[in-house]
Scaffold this motif. Structure first.
Motif, mmCIF file in Angstrom:
data_model
loop_
_atom_site.group_PDB
_atom_site.id
_atom_site.type_symbol
_atom_site.label_atom_id
_atom_site.label_comp_id
_atom_site.label_asym_id
_atom_site.label_seq_id
_atom_site.Cartn_x
_atom_site.Cartn_y
_atom_site.Cartn_z
ATOM 1 N N SER A 31 33.619 42.543 38.321
ATOM 2 C CA SER A 31 34.364 42.102 37.145
ATOM 3 C C SER A 31 35.234 43.467 36.888
ATOM 4 N N ALA A 32 36.592 43.161 36.340
ATOM 5 C CA ALA A 32 37.521 44.104 36.212
ATOM 6 C C ALA A 32 37.468 44.498 34.831
ATOM 7 N N ARG A 33 36.417 45.176 34.266
ATOM 8 C CA ARG A 33 35.930 45.429 32.757
ATOM 9 C C ARG A 33 37.216 45.944 31.977
ATOM 10 N N ASP A 34 38.090 46.677 32.849
ATOM 11 C CA ASP A 34 39.278 47.240 31.970
ATOM 12 C C ASP A 34 40.402 46.074 31.560
ATOM 13 N N HIS A 35 39.928 45.093 32.166
ATOM 14 C CA HIS A 35 40.818 43.777 31.800
ATOM 15 C C HIS A 35 40.056 42.872 30.968
ATOM 16 N N ARG A 38 42.516 41.687 25.559
ATOM 17 C CA ARG A 38 43.653 41.487 25.483
ATOM 18 C C ARG A 38 44.205 42.310 24.630
ATOM 19 N N LYS A 39 45.235 43.146 25.015
ATOM 20 C CA LYS A 39 45.861 44.044 24.006
ATOM 21 C C LYS A 39 46.819 43.291 23.186
ATOM 22 N N ASP A 50 39.643 38.160 27.630
ATOM 23 C CA ASP A 50 40.421 37.612 28.755
ATOM 24 C C ASP A 50 39.259 37.225 30.038
ATOM 25 N N SER A 53 41.293 37.153 33.841
ATOM 26 C CA SER A 53 41.843 38.107 34.504
ATOM 27 C C SER A 53 40.753 39.103 35.021
ATOM 28 N N GLN A 54 39.675 39.440 34.387
ATOM 29 C CA GLN A 54 38.678 40.289 34.579
ATOM 30 C C GLN A 54 37.939 39.837 35.979
ATOM 31 N N PHE A 57 41.120 38.866 40.650
ATOM 32 C CA PHE A 57 41.882 40.193 41.261
ATOM 33 C C PHE A 57 41.579 39.832 43.030
ATOM 34 N N GLU A 138 35.748 52.278 39.662
ATOM 35 C CA GLU A 138 37.184 51.782 39.862
ATOM 36 C C GLU A 138 37.588 51.838 41.538
#
Length: 140
Positions: A31-35, A38-39, A50, A53-54, A57, A138
């Protein structure tokens, strides 16, 4: 797990489901936790997170590199599931902790859709995910 070449079928019974499974492998569900958030979307909004998106990729679901045939596995219901990051044990569980057996999962899926030769079924982890919030890993 991967289905064998003669597996096209639907509506398998749990008792028969493993006859069509070619083997098992390891899948690392990243998982891309930084995604995750949603800002610009309010925190109380159902659209704040989201979930797509996480998980979407390049390289998000590494699999393998080997397929272990079922006849090489002594007890499918008691396989160790362990994950290390830089020599630190981050996940330690067993397939015995799954709520539904592999056969039950395959049978249930076949009641919803036709499973075909070469299909891969990635079942849920057996526990231990995100045992620690850190380290944040990362890609570099």
């Amino acid at each position: 797990m991967r289905l064998s070449s003669d597996a096209t079928a639907a509506m398998w019974r749990s008792a028969d489901a493993l006859e069509f499974v070619a083997g098992v492998t390891v899948v690392n569900d990243l998982s891309a936790r930084d995604h995750l958030r949603r800002k610009g979307v309010a925190a109380d909004s159902p659209f704040h997170f989201d979930w797509v998106s996480q998980k979407s990729f390049d390289g998000a679901l590494p699999m393998g590199p080997w397929l272990c045939p079922l006849d090489e596995i002594e007890d499918l219901g008691n396989l160790a599931i362990r994950l290390w990051v830089n020599d630190e044990l981050m996940q330690d569980s067993s397939s015995s902790n799954l709520i539904f057996s592999v056969a039950e999962q395959v049978a249930h899926l076949s009641s919803r859709l036709t499973l075909r030769p070469g299909d891969v079924i990635a079942n849920r982890h057996a526990g231990g995910v995100r045992r620690r919030a850190r380290p944040f890993l990362e890609s570099r």
